[in-house]
Design a protein around this motif. Structure first.
Motif: not given
Length: 92
Positions: A5-19, A47-59
């Protein structure tokens, strides 16, 4: 084994970003002449670091507010290609 139900972690990696962000620290001490003579005229930066996720096709990227709050500069890098050139971001 991963839950189907969660799917493969490698399937979501392209949507993860480092900020990474840079924020100018504002302090009442910077108004003091003695303080500026000792530490210089330039305001210190954090300086700070974080992460995020692309949630739609517009970026559009979703991240926590504290990652970008007050940031003067925001750099975004996708995690799957370390040789990628970072892009500038804005808070909407």
């Amino acid at each position: 084994m991963y839950d189907a139900a969660l799917g493969s972690p490698t399937a979501v990696v392209p949507s993860v970003v480092n900020i990474s962000t840079t924020t100018v620290i504002r302090s009442p001490f910077l108004q003091d002449e003695l303080f500026r003579r000792f530490f210089g005229q330039h305001a210190p930066k954090a300086v700070a670091l974080g992460s995020g996720f692309v949630v739609d096709r517009s970026g559009l990227i979703l991240t926590n507010h504290h990652v970008v709050a007050g940031a003067e500069n925001i750099r975004i890098v996708f995690t799957e290609d370390p040789s990628e050139t970072p892009v500038e971001g804005t808070v909407a």
